[in-house]
Scaffold this active site. Structure first.
Site, short mmCIF file in Angstrom:
data_model
loop_
_atom_site.label_atom_id
_atom_site.label_comp_id
_atom_site.label_asym_id
_atom_site.label_seq_id
_atom_site.Cartn_x
_atom_site.Cartn_y
_atom_site.Cartn_z
N CYS A 87 -7.27 10.41 6.71
CA CYS A 87 -7.06 8.95 6.41
C CYS A 87 -8.16 8.53 5.18
O CYS A 87 -9.07 8.62 5.24
CB CYS A 87 -7.53 8.20 7.50
N CYS A 90 -10.25 5.44 5.41
CA CYS A 90 -11.28 5.91 6.35
C CYS A 90 -12.46 6.50 5.44
O CYS A 90 -13.76 6.07 5.80
CB CYS A 90 -10.84 6.79 7.46
#
Length: 326
Positions: A87, A90
């Protein structure tokens, strides 16, 4: 002309939808106080670690979630960062959260959960996309935001979380290493923009409340409390001038009359009949097509915002909606 008893106000709505949460919060606060007292006794006797001895950032698994998140949330707000190695956003957000956890020096603890390695936790929290950030305070779930946020917004959200933890649950955390500086930590002020929105809602200035909540959300789109307040204010606007007897008569006379069912569902929810409101709209979605179905589905999603995505009644209604849609 409406009778005085048929008129609705924001205080009544907030009371109707928050009673269960208030009861749960009170019970959680009591358990938190008991846990803190026991931890203090253990620390004084040398039987267990002090709060300052805990790490401020830790990786949590399904095996350690109960002890590292739920139990620890009785002493300090635990911010839960759901992330994954693949991600990209993230990787931008997680360092911000880690840096702020260190900076806040024990007023929060950051628990990092890899959703790929711990899918059951992610499923239990209803995580549909990452990054997603929630908190656990005194065993109670507090959704914070989803998606990447800049550091200034994250800081504001954490300040609000700390204030809520102290005011509602009596949980103040503690600075790592303790000492006089921790005791002298100033109390975090309330968010002026959010307080102005709440005040407008309580006064019955629904148009003003809608504008105020929208202003908060324009700066912080993921702000959970503002989304809830906006949903409540818009609901109250819709029902303010309704004649309840006429609305219910219209809905009973023609189950296929979608606008009548929408109005009746709004009244059901304001009256505290949450399951009735959700069930009425799920049934309406099941028996309609096209624009009528979309209208019923969207209204149901709006009412989910009023009650909260983690409420068991919302979870059950979402499942029922999925069954009739698919």
């Amino acid at each position: 002309m409406q009778s005085r008893n048929s008129r609705l106000n924001s205080s009544a709505l907030r009371g109707a939808v928050d009673l269960a949460a208030v009861k749960a919060a009170g019970e959680a606060a009591q358990k938190a106080e008991q846990t803190r007292a026991e931890r203090a006794r253990q620390a004084a006797a040398g039987d267990g670690p002090a709060l300052a001895d805990y790490p401020l950032v830790l990786d949590v698994t399904e095996e350690t979630f109960e002890s590292e998140v739920v139990q620890r949330s009785a002493e300090v707000p635990v911010v839960v960062d759901f992330w994954a190695e693949w991600c990209g956003p993230c990787k931008q957000l997680s360092p911000v959260l880690e840096r702020l956890a260190e900076e806040y020096a024990g007023r929060i603890v950051l628990a990092k959960i890899d959703v790929d390695a711990n899918p059951e936790i992610a499923q239990q929290f209803g995580i549909q996309g990452i990054p997603a950030v929630m908190a656990v305070v005194a065993g109670q779930l507090v959704p914070l935001f989803q998606g990447a946020e800049n550091e200034a917004n994250v800081r504001k959200i954490l300040d609000q979380l700390i204030a809520v933890a102290e005011q509602r649950f009596g949980i103040v955390g503690g600075a790592a290493g303790g000492g006089e500086d921790a005791a002298a930590e100033p109390r975090v002020p309330a968010d002026p923009a959010l307080e102005a929105a709440h005040d407008a809602l309580d006064r019955g200035d629904l148009a003003g409340a809608v504008r105020a909540y929208q202003n908060v959300l324009s700066d912080r789109p993921g702000h959970v409390e503002a989304k809830l307040g906006l949903a409540q204010a818009q609901l109250l606007q819709r029902v303010e001038q309704l004649d309840p007897q006429q609305v219910r008569a219209d809905a009973a006379a023609d189950p296929k009359d979608v606008p009548a069912q929408l109005r009746a569902a709004d009244l059901d929810l304001v009256g505290g009949h949450v399951e009735d409101a959700f069930g009425r709209l799920v049934d309406t979605v099941a028996r309609t097509f096209g624009e009528d179905r979309d209208a019923a589905r969207l209204r149901l999603l709006e009412l989910f915002e009023v009650i909260g995505s983690e409420d068991p009644r919302t979870v059950a209604a979402r499942q029922a909606l999925a069954r009739v849609l698919f």
